[in-house]
Design a protein around this motif. Structure first.
Motif, short mmCIF file in Angstrom:
data_model
loop_
_atom_site.label_atom_id
_atom_site.label_comp_id
_atom_site.label_asym_id
_atom_site.label_seq_id
_atom_site.Cartn_x
_atom_site.Cartn_y
_atom_site.Cartn_z
N THR A 177 0.83 -1.20 0.00
CA THR A 177 0.00 0.00 0.00
C THR A 177 0.86 1.25 0.00
N PHE A 178 1.90 1.24 0.82
CA PHE A 178 2.83 2.38 0.88
C PHE A 178 3.45 2.64 -0.49
N TYR A 179 3.93 1.57 -1.16
CA TYR A 179 4.58 1.75 -2.46
C TYR A 179 3.61 2.25 -3.51
N GLU A 180 2.38 1.75 -3.50
CA GLU A 180 1.39 2.24 -4.46
C GLU A 180 1.12 3.73 -4.24
N THR A 201 0.95 4.52 -8.18
CA THR A 201 0.71 3.38 -9.08
C THR A 201 -0.48 2.57 -8.54
N PRO A 202 -1.69 3.12 -8.67
CA PRO A 202 -2.87 2.48 -8.09
C PRO A 202 -3.05 1.04 -8.58
N GLY A 203 -3.22 0.15 -7.62
CA GLY A 203 -3.51 -1.25 -7.93
C GLY A 203 -2.35 -2.06 -8.47
N LYS A 204 -1.20 -1.46 -8.63
CA LYS A 204 -0.05 -2.16 -9.21
C LYS A 204 0.33 -3.43 -8.45
N LEU A 205 0.14 -3.43 -7.17
CA LEU A 205 0.60 -4.54 -6.34
C LEU A 205 -0.57 -5.39 -5.82
N GLN A 206 -1.64 -5.43 -6.58
CA GLN A 206 -2.83 -6.19 -6.21
C GLN A 206 -2.53 -7.66 -5.95
N GLU A 207 -1.56 -8.22 -6.67
CA GLU A 207 -1.25 -9.65 -6.52
C GLU A 207 -0.93 -10.01 -5.07
N GLU A 254 -8.96 5.05 -1.55
CA GLU A 254 -7.96 5.89 -2.22
C GLU A 254 -7.87 5.57 -3.71
N LEU A 255 -8.04 4.29 -4.06
CA LEU A 255 -8.03 3.90 -5.47
C LEU A 255 -9.22 4.53 -6.21
N GLY A 286 -8.94 8.27 -6.72
CA GLY A 286 -7.79 8.68 -7.52
C GLY A 286 -6.64 9.22 -6.72
N GLN A 287 -6.62 8.92 -5.41
CA GLN A 287 -5.53 9.41 -4.56
C GLN A 287 -4.25 8.61 -4.79
N ILE A 288 -4.43 7.39 -5.28
CA ILE A 288 -3.25 6.60 -5.68
C ILE A 288 -3.55 5.94 -7.01
#
Length: 193
Positions: free
Chosen positions: A145-148, A153-159, A187-188, A191-193
């Motif tokens: 969550t921190f990295y997104e 990069t919203p949702g990039k680390l969903q896996e 936040e997704l 549009g905050q991330i």
């Protein structure tokens, strides 16, 4: 401590210090820049053991020790991720051998105790080991969550969220996960991330 051979102690410290400079490869594989090292992850988990109040039925010291030992084998074998396509049985064998090497530096009292902690964590049969595994997963989701947020990069680390779905056993940690996921989802969608 006086019975420990200084050369072996220095070898142990050298191995442990590898973790301060060893990447958490999952973040690397997802192209996350400026990500944590293995020791940073272990530190985060160790700090979270203080969530256990004095009235907890869990042994806080044992949880702290499990958190500090759980990824120690990675000082030799590195951070093996599912993307490496190494069979789980082979990964465990490599890590077990690494832990035998590491703990052999610490004599006949401390070494076997540390190895036993590692085996306890791996078996996930005690309440303390189960709690620490939940901390391991939670720390990963918190970092994701921190990295997104940081990298926009919203949702990039969903896996990482998908891979841990339904795996949390501790009620308090599960509540933290749900709050984190709700906050992330909000936040997704905003549009905050």
């Amino acid at each position: 401590m006086e019975n420990l051979k200084p050369e072996k102690v220095l070898e142990f410290i050298g191995l442990v210090n590898n973790l301060k400079h060893s990447s958490r490869r999952g973040w690397e594989q997802c192209d996350v820049k400026n990500h944590e090292q293995i020791a940073g992850h272990m530190y985060g988990m160790a700090m979270m053991t203080f969530l256990l109040g004095n009235n907890s039925t869990l042994d806080r010291l044992k949880c702290l020790q499990l958190a500090l030992v759980h990824d120690l084998a990675e000082s030799i074998v590195g951070d093996i991720t599912p993307r490496d396509n190494i069979p789980e049985e082979e990964k465990h064998k490599m890590e077990d051998e690494a832990m035998k090497t590491i703990t052999s530096c610490l004599g006949e009292e401390i070494g076997p105790y540390m190895y036993q902690l590692y085996k306890e964590y791996e078996a996930k049969e005690t309440p303390e080991a189960q709690f620490v595994k939940d901390l391991d997963r939670f720390d990963m989701l918190f970092s994701a969550t921190f990295y997104e947020q940081r990298d926009n990069t919203p949702g990039k680390l969903q896996e990482y969220f998908t891979s841990t779905e339904g795996k949390f056993q501790n009620t308090y940690i599960n509540n933290l996960v749900e709050i984190l996921k709700t906050k992330r989802k909000s936040e997704l969608s905003n549009g905050q991330i």
